[in-house]
Design a protein around this motif. Structure first.
Motif, short mmCIF file in Angstrom:
data_model
loop_
_atom_site.label_atom_id
_atom_site.label_comp_id
_atom_site.label_asym_id
_atom_site.label_seq_id
_atom_site.Cartn_x
_atom_site.Cartn_y
_atom_site.Cartn_z
N ARG A 250 22.53 47.98 21.86
CA ARG A 250 22.03 47.50 23.15
C ARG A 250 22.53 46.08 23.45
NH1 ARG A 250 15.79 49.26 22.63
NH2 ARG A 250 16.38 49.52 20.43
N ILE A 251 22.61 45.25 22.40
CA ILE A 251 23.13 43.89 22.61
C ILE A 251 24.60 43.95 23.02
CG2 ILE A 251 23.65 41.69 21.50
CD1 ILE A 251 21.20 42.19 19.67
N MET A 252 25.37 44.84 22.36
CA MET A 252 26.78 44.95 22.70
C MET A 252 26.95 45.46 24.13
SD MET A 252 29.94 44.56 21.99
CE MET A 252 30.59 44.64 20.32
N LEU A 253 26.18 46.44 24.52
CA LEU A 253 26.24 46.94 25.90
C LEU A 253 25.94 45.81 26.88
CD1 LEU A 253 26.48 49.20 27.98
CD2 LEU A 253 24.07 49.73 27.57
N THR A 254 24.94 45.04 26.56
CA THR A 254 24.57 43.92 27.42
C THR A 254 25.71 42.91 27.54
OG1 THR A 254 22.25 44.16 26.83
CG2 THR A 254 22.93 42.04 27.70
N ILE A 255 26.31 42.57 26.41
CA ILE A 255 27.40 41.60 26.41
C ILE A 255 28.61 42.13 27.17
CG2 ILE A 255 29.14 40.54 24.91
CD1 ILE A 255 26.90 39.86 22.98
N LYS A 256 28.94 43.42 26.97
CA LYS A 256 30.07 44.00 27.70
C LYS A 256 29.80 43.97 29.21
CE LYS A 256 32.67 45.61 24.24
NZ LYS A 256 34.08 45.29 24.01
N SER A 257 28.57 44.22 29.59
CA SER A 257 28.24 44.20 31.01
C SER A 257 28.38 42.79 31.58
CB SER A 257 26.82 44.73 31.25
OG SER A 257 25.84 43.83 30.77
N ILE A 258 28.02 41.79 30.80
CA ILE A 258 28.19 40.40 31.23
C ILE A 258 29.67 40.05 31.34
CG2 ILE A 258 27.82 37.99 30.59
CD1 ILE A 258 25.18 38.90 29.26
N LEU A 259 30.44 40.46 30.32
CA LEU A 259 31.88 40.17 30.33
C LEU A 259 32.58 40.79 31.53
CD1 LEU A 259 32.92 40.61 26.56
CD2 LEU A 259 32.99 38.50 27.91
N SER A 260 32.14 41.99 31.92
CA SER A 260 32.80 42.69 33.02
C SER A 260 32.70 41.93 34.33
CB SER A 260 32.20 44.09 33.18
OG SER A 260 30.86 44.02 33.66
N GLN A 261 31.76 41.00 34.42
CA GLN A 261 31.60 40.21 35.64
C GLN A 261 32.52 38.99 35.66
OE1 GLN A 261 27.39 39.29 36.29
NE2 GLN A 261 26.83 41.14 35.14
N TYR A 262 33.11 38.68 34.51
CA TYR A 262 33.89 37.44 34.41
C TYR A 262 35.36 37.64 34.08
CZ TYR A 262 29.45 34.97 34.59
OH TYR A 262 28.24 34.48 35.00
N GLU A 263 35.73 38.82 33.61
CA GLU A 263 37.14 39.06 33.31
C GLU A 263 37.48 40.53 33.48
OE1 GLU A 263 37.37 39.66 28.53
OE2 GLU A 263 37.25 37.58 29.21
N GLN A 264 38.78 40.80 33.65
CA GLN A 264 39.24 42.17 33.82
C GLN A 264 39.30 42.84 32.45
OE1 GLN A 264 40.06 43.96 36.77
NE2 GLN A 264 39.99 45.61 35.28
N LEU A 265 38.34 43.70 32.19
CA LEU A 265 38.29 44.38 30.90
C LEU A 265 39.12 45.66 30.96
CD1 LEU A 265 34.50 44.06 30.02
CD2 LEU A 265 36.36 42.68 29.13
N PRO A 266 39.60 46.13 29.80
CA PRO A 266 40.30 47.41 29.77
C PRO A 266 39.32 48.55 29.97
CG PRO A 266 39.99 46.58 27.54
CD PRO A 266 39.54 45.49 28.47
N THR A 267 39.84 49.76 30.07
CA THR A 267 38.97 50.94 30.14
C THR A 267 38.00 50.92 28.96
OG1 THR A 267 40.58 52.30 31.29
CG2 THR A 267 38.93 53.44 29.97
N LEU A 268 36.72 51.07 29.27
CA LEU A 268 35.69 50.98 28.24
C LEU A 268 35.12 52.37 27.99
CD1 LEU A 268 34.11 49.09 26.41
CD2 LEU A 268 32.53 48.67 28.30
N ILE A 269 35.19 52.80 26.74
CA ILE A 269 34.66 54.11 26.35
C ILE A 269 33.48 53.90 25.40
CG2 ILE A 269 35.14 56.31 25.23
CD1 ILE A 269 38.05 56.00 26.00
N PHE A 270 32.31 54.35 25.81
CA PHE A 270 31.12 54.29 24.96
C PHE A 270 30.96 55.63 24.27
CE2 PHE A 270 30.04 51.07 28.21
CZ PHE A 270 29.80 49.99 27.37
N ASP A 271 31.01 55.62 22.96
CA ASP A 271 30.92 56.86 22.18
C ASP A 271 29.52 56.98 21.58
OD1 ASP A 271 31.38 59.13 20.71
OD2 ASP A 271 32.50 58.11 19.13
N GLU A 272 28.64 57.61 22.35
CA GLU A 272 27.27 57.88 21.91
C GLU A 272 26.55 56.65 21.38
OE1 GLU A 272 27.21 61.23 19.29
OE2 GLU A 272 27.77 62.64 20.86
#
Length: 552
Positions: A436-458
């Motif tokens: 959950r922390i990683m999901l939160t951080i990725k969501s924050i990052l997505s607002q500040y930089e162009q991230l690559p395709t993100l695949i969440f595996d379960e």
């Protein structure tokens, strides 16, 4: 973004062709249907190592192709540095042959696996529960801070200055090592140089000294032979000169009888003149040659010194000794002038370090300015993910060393419950909390930089109810600025996708194979209802499925 994926003869897959769109895509299917196989195939196209177990039919080759739209990723420099043709639509292809050999291609150009892997990391970020450990690494945590601080330009300037500083430091250390080695040899080199200089060597001097030595050492024999020569020329009763004079007089009486006799008489006259000159030279030499033991000793000493120098320096010529002397002079001069060079190198190090320190301070100030914001964002988002008491302690402190990302030490501590002690994430956070922390951080990052395709595996494993719904909402929100794919077993998450794919097994002629299809709206309702209530598809499950889709 990932545009198209083609898989042939991989594991349980015969032939799958899937087109993807932007935004949020969910992938569902029963356990064992082959969702992990699908991800494994994509990983091969992204540079993962393979073996023969990848082949479904052992006599055919496996081919995986992944097509990407890379127009927004600023990858032209990567393509150029790896001698690849850049295209906005880029195709990554991986082939595993029945022999076990593997081949990789980017836009039909062969590449080694390392290049494919590095490019793949820029195009796709696969996140699973097993990969949450990345969250506990200090470099990743600092990357998050830098993203919020928008430090990308500052980092570029810092890293360029770091390269200059390290280069200047390397040059200084090399010169210091050279000086240390040169000083060890300086005294000996100086001695050798002065020894050669004192010998006063000149080109041709060896031949000159050896000739003089031979004359002085054989003076008695020389005088004896000169005396014999003089006696032959002038001896009584008929020396060579007297005999030639008598011959001349005889032939003069024949000159009147013809030109031949006159010519012969002239030749005798010439011989007489040359012989007379020789006799005079013999007399001069006889008078000039004398024993000189003192000079003989001097010349012998010079020769012995020369021979000793030639033996010491393993040469047999004066010219080579002179070259050695010049080389020694250069070495001696280098040491004597090295202090000035060291001063210049030291000044270069200080100058580059001053610039580096400036950029490091600038980076640090930017980071400190966003720590409070990052802490608030994390805690606010985690509160909605069922972690209301989650808090962080985030601090930036000066480091003693210049690192690849600055001169800061980052302290990133976490506490999941009120009253609990703060500790490092990897020590105090559970696997579900890390996800959950990683999901939160990725969501924050997505607002500040162009991230690559993100695949969440379960990553939603172990989560249910309202929390899973909020996780789906976060992924949906992220998909507004990037492509997000989620392999999930939760209907709440699956329903949030703009598109939904189902992975399933089918059996033909007793052989099972994995298939994949994009679901229609009606098929999505049925799939979600099955995920909610099982294969019976009760009215309540169908109603709930429709409600989830309407909420999305």
């Amino acid at each position: 973004m990932l545009v198209h994926l083609s898989i042939k003869n991989y594991a349980l897959i015969n032939d799958i062709n899937v087109a993807f769109s932007d935004r949020f895509t969910t992938i569902t299917g029963e356990t064992g249907a082959g969702k992990s196989i699908l991800l494994g195939a994509l990983s091969l196209a992204l540079g993962k190592r393979a073996d023969l177990s990848s082949l479904k039919e052992m006599d055919k080759k496996c081919i995986i192709e992944a097509e990407f739209d890379v127009s927004k990723y600023r990858l032209k420099r990567f393509f150029s540095s790896n001698d690849l043709d850049y295209e906005d639509t880029t195709l990554l292809r991986r082939e595993i042959l029945p022999s076990g050999k593997s081949r990789a291609f980017v836009n039909d150009s062969p590449v080694n696996l390392d290049v494919l892997k590095r490019l793949g990391e820029l195009l796709v970020d696969v996140h699973s529960q097993h990969q949450t450990l990345l969250l506990t690494e200090n470099d990743f945590q600092m990357k998050v801070v830098d993203a919020l601080a928008r430090n990308d330009k500052k980092l570029e300037s810092y890293r360029a200055a770091l390269v200059d500083y390290k280069h200047a430091l390397t040059e200084l250390k090399e010169l210091q090592e050279s000086q240390a080695n040169a000083i060890k040899e300086h005294d000996y080199n100086s001695f050798l140089f002065k020894e050669l200089e004192a010998a006063q060597l000149q080109p041709g001097v060896q031949e000159e000294w050896e000739s003089e030595y031979e004359q002085l050492n054989n003076v008695e024999q020389i005088l004896e032979k000169l005396s014999q020569g003089h006696q032959l020329m002038n001896g009584e009763p008929m020396g060579v000169l007297a005999s030639l004079a008598e011959l001349k007089r005889t032939l003069q009486n024949l000159e009147a009888f013809g030109s031949a006799y006159a010519a012969l008489s002239e030749r005798v006259q010439s011989v007489l003149i040359e012989t007379d000159d020789i006799a005079s030279e013999l007399e001069v030499l006889q008078d000039s040659v004398e024993a000189n033991p003192q000079r003989l000793e001097v010349v012998n000493g010079q020769l012995q010194q020369l021979y000793a120098l030639q033996k010491k320096h393993q040469t047999d010529s004066v010219e080579e000794l002179l070259k050695i002397k010049d080389d020694l002079a250069a070495k001696v001069e280098v040491v004597e002038n090295m202090e000035a060079q060291l001063q210049q190198k030291q000044e270069a190090v200080e100058k580059t370090e001053k610039a580096l320190e400036h950029y490091a301070v600038d980076l640090s100030e930017g980071r400190r300015s966003v720590l409070s914001k990052l802490k608030s964002l994390l805690q606010e988002k985690l509160m909605h993910l069922g972690m209301p008491a989650a808090t962080f302690q985030i601090e930036i402190n000066p480091s003693q060393n210049y690192k690849s990302n600055g001169k800061d030490d980052l302290t990133f501590l976490f506490s999941a419950n009120k009253g609990s002690n703060y500790g490092e994430l990897k020590k105090v956070a559970s696997g579900g909390e890390l996800s959950r922390i990683m999901l939160t951080i990725k969501s924050i990052l997505s607002q500040y930089e162009q991230l690559p395709t993100l695949i969440f595996d379960e990553i939603d494993t172990g989560v249910s109810g309202e929390i899973s719904n909020r996780m789906g909402e976060i992924m949906l929100e992220m998909s507004k600025t990037m492509q997000v794919l989620s392999i999930t077993h939760l209907p709440q998450v699956a329903s949030k996708g703009k598109h939904q794919f189902k992975v399933f097994k089918e059996e033909q002629n007793g052989v099972a194979s994995t298939q994949m299809k994009q679901l229609t709206e009606e098929e999505r309702v049925a799939e979600l209802a099955e995920m909610l209530g099982g294969k019976s598809l009760s009215e309540s499950a169908v109603a709930h499925a429709k409600e989830l889709l309407n909420q999305a």
